[in-house]
Design a protein around this motif. Sequence first.
Motif, short mmCIF file in Angstrom:
data_model
loop_
_atom_site.label_atom_id
_atom_site.label_comp_id
_atom_site.label_asym_id
_atom_site.label_seq_id
_atom_site.Cartn_x
_atom_site.Cartn_y
_atom_site.Cartn_z
N ALA A 48 21.69 -5.99 10.08
CA ALA A 48 20.79 -4.84 10.10
C ALA A 48 19.39 -5.35 10.39
O ALA A 48 19.04 -6.49 10.08
N ARG A 49 18.56 -4.52 11.00
CA ARG A 49 17.21 -4.91 11.36
C ARG A 49 16.21 -3.87 10.90
O ARG A 49 16.54 -2.70 10.70
N GLU A 50 14.97 -4.35 10.73
CA GLU A 50 13.88 -3.46 10.40
C GLU A 50 12.70 -3.77 11.31
O GLU A 50 12.57 -4.90 11.79
N VAL A 51 11.87 -2.78 11.57
CA VAL A 51 10.72 -2.96 12.44
C VAL A 51 9.47 -3.06 11.58
O VAL A 51 9.15 -2.15 10.82
N ILE A 52 8.79 -4.21 11.70
CA ILE A 52 7.54 -4.46 10.96
C ILE A 52 6.47 -4.84 11.96
O ILE A 52 6.64 -5.78 12.74
N ASP A 53 5.37 -4.10 11.97
CA ASP A 53 4.27 -4.34 12.91
C ASP A 53 4.75 -4.32 14.36
O ASP A 53 4.32 -5.11 15.20
N GLY A 54 5.70 -3.43 14.62
CA GLY A 54 6.19 -3.28 15.98
C GLY A 54 7.21 -4.32 16.42
O GLY A 54 7.64 -4.32 17.57
N LYS A 55 7.62 -5.22 15.50
CA LYS A 55 8.57 -6.26 15.84
C LYS A 55 9.83 -6.13 14.99
O LYS A 55 9.76 -5.89 13.79
N SER A 56 10.97 -6.28 15.67
CA SER A 56 12.25 -6.15 14.98
C SER A 56 12.61 -7.45 14.26
O SER A 56 12.54 -8.53 14.88
N ARG A 57 12.97 -7.35 12.97
CA ARG A 57 13.35 -8.53 12.19
C ARG A 57 14.71 -8.30 11.54
O ARG A 57 15.05 -7.18 11.16
N VAL A 58 15.43 -9.40 11.41
CA VAL A 58 16.73 -9.35 10.74
C VAL A 58 16.54 -9.20 9.23
O VAL A 58 15.64 -9.79 8.65
N ILE A 59 17.39 -8.39 8.61
CA ILE A 59 17.40 -8.26 7.16
C ILE A 59 18.49 -9.19 6.62
O ILE A 59 19.67 -9.02 6.95
N ILE A 192 -0.30 -25.56 16.59
CA ILE A 192 -1.03 -24.29 16.58
C ILE A 192 -0.42 -23.27 17.54
O ILE A 192 -1.13 -22.39 18.05
N SER A 193 0.88 -23.33 17.78
CA SER A 193 1.51 -22.38 18.69
C SER A 193 1.68 -21.02 18.02
O SER A 193 2.43 -20.90 17.04
N PRO A 194 1.04 -19.97 18.53
CA PRO A 194 1.23 -18.65 17.93
C PRO A 194 2.60 -18.07 18.22
O PRO A 194 3.06 -17.16 17.51
N TYR A 195 3.26 -18.57 19.28
CA TYR A 195 4.54 -18.01 19.70
C TYR A 195 5.69 -18.44 18.79
O TYR A 195 6.66 -17.71 18.62
N THR A 196 5.61 -19.64 18.23
CA THR A 196 6.70 -20.15 17.39
C THR A 196 6.22 -20.37 15.96
O THR A 196 6.68 -19.70 15.03
N VAL A 197 5.28 -21.30 15.78
CA VAL A 197 4.79 -21.61 14.43
C VAL A 197 4.15 -20.38 13.79
O VAL A 197 4.39 -20.08 12.62
N GLY A 198 3.33 -19.68 14.56
CA GLY A 198 2.64 -18.52 14.01
C GLY A 198 3.60 -17.47 13.48
O GLY A 198 3.45 -16.97 12.36
N ILE A 199 4.62 -17.12 14.29
CA ILE A 199 5.58 -16.10 13.87
C ILE A 199 6.43 -16.61 12.71
O ILE A 199 6.66 -15.89 11.73
N ALA A 200 6.91 -17.85 12.81
CA ALA A 200 7.77 -18.39 11.75
C ALA A 200 7.02 -18.47 10.42
O ALA A 200 7.57 -18.15 9.36
N GLN A 201 5.76 -18.90 10.46
CA GLN A 201 5.00 -19.00 9.21
C GLN A 201 4.65 -17.62 8.65
O GLN A 201 4.57 -17.46 7.43
N SER A 202 4.43 -16.64 9.51
CA SER A 202 4.16 -15.30 9.00
C SER A 202 5.39 -14.73 8.30
O SER A 202 5.27 -14.06 7.26
#
Length: 468
Positions: A48-59, A192-202
């Motif tokens: 199942a997925r949820e949308v947070i800040d416009g992005k789909s994430r796995v639950i 400092i990659s926002p595409y990988t590290v940034g998303i993963a750390q958030s």
Amino acid sequence: MNQSHPRAGSDKKQRRWFHEFPDPMVLIFMVLVGVYLLTFIIPAGEFAREVIDGKSRVIPDTFAYLTGVEPLPFFDLFLAIPQGMINAAPFLFIVFIAGGLFHVLQSTGALENMIGVAANKVGASNSTKSRNLIIVLGTFIYGFFGVAVGGENNIALVPLGVLVAAAVGCSRLVGVTMAVGGIGIGFALSPISPYTVGIAQSIGELPLFSGWGLRLLMVLGSLSMLAAYICLRVVKMEFHDEQPVEMSKALHEYRLSRQDLTILGIFLIGLISLLTGIFTRGWYITEISAVFLIMAIVIGLAAGMSANQLVKRMMEGASSVTSGALVIGLAASIPVILQDARVIDTIVKSLSSVLEGMPVALAAVLTSIIQGIINLFIPSGSAQALITMPILIPLADLIGMSRQLMVSAFQIGDGLTNLFIPTAGGILAMLALGRVSYAQWLPVIVPIMVPIYAFCWVLMVIAAHLGY
């Protein structure tokens, strides 16, 4: 005598089949067929997925197998190819447009003059030491762009590496390895990659770009190994180049004219505009392609080309990278098969469950391997973070691994595999622009990836024991 000829031809064909590396299109089609056959073995399933800040994430803990999903018809194997090309259209178009831009730029002679003057000033033609110095500096400069700017955003810089290699008397392969390898490693291990590290750390609720020290050590060490490998090994490799790049005159004869400086200034302004758009307006492939097109037109006008001459140069440059662009489209058909069969989540779930009950250090290493396997099916780093990190972060808490270490394991697995998997569209685009085929690239990049992986794994094990 007549009977011996067919046998000799047959032997030649057998030698070619067993001893020659398959054409990139053949290789990727074989992978596509293998993935298609796997869909008959792997059951369909979804989180199942949820949308947070416009992005789909796995639950997490919501995985369920699906019933009533029919196996893909054989026709869908071939239907996935044009669909993959449609999905990969931005990558295809940036390859065509960038190929046109650099053919226009090279035809002016400005780039060659600039590199010839620079190489002459450092004495590149006089000694192996000077040549190696340029290669090392070039590798780290490309690595810096990978760290700071990203992967595909640096595609415009790949042909420069080829010209630099030619200036120091090396093959196109050296320039492409320096450029694509440097960019790829820089992006893969960027602190400092926002595409990988940034998303993963958030997702892991960690301070943005925290824990950068370990990743900085990884990227500096890995770039050092790549630079040494190029200097000691790649410069000696035989490379069959159908369109060899050679300097047209001796290095001491190069000069920069006023027109050259104007053209190079336009090119530099274009790159600065790109970086500004990438960092302040969220530009990506489509916007970059548009800027490339503007740069080509303005450079052509500055060089005194007529409209017909400019179009002819653009078409010549685009046609020279057609085969590489088609490889990207074919590779993009692999995720299409997996998505249509609805087995991607099943693969993610099965691989992540392997980590349960393992020692932290071993789990960190295996996580990077698992993420590398997943990256074959989900080649987008940001998409992979959104899909896998909601599963891996709770798993890290469960097995006693720090979230920071889990993020680093994810980054290694996702990033480094991009340098050799056939579904990494950005790397394939860079190879196409550098005119090195995927089949030529693999035997060069795979040997150096072994010590780079080992280096990163050792650092992760040490970090795990130090409580990173």
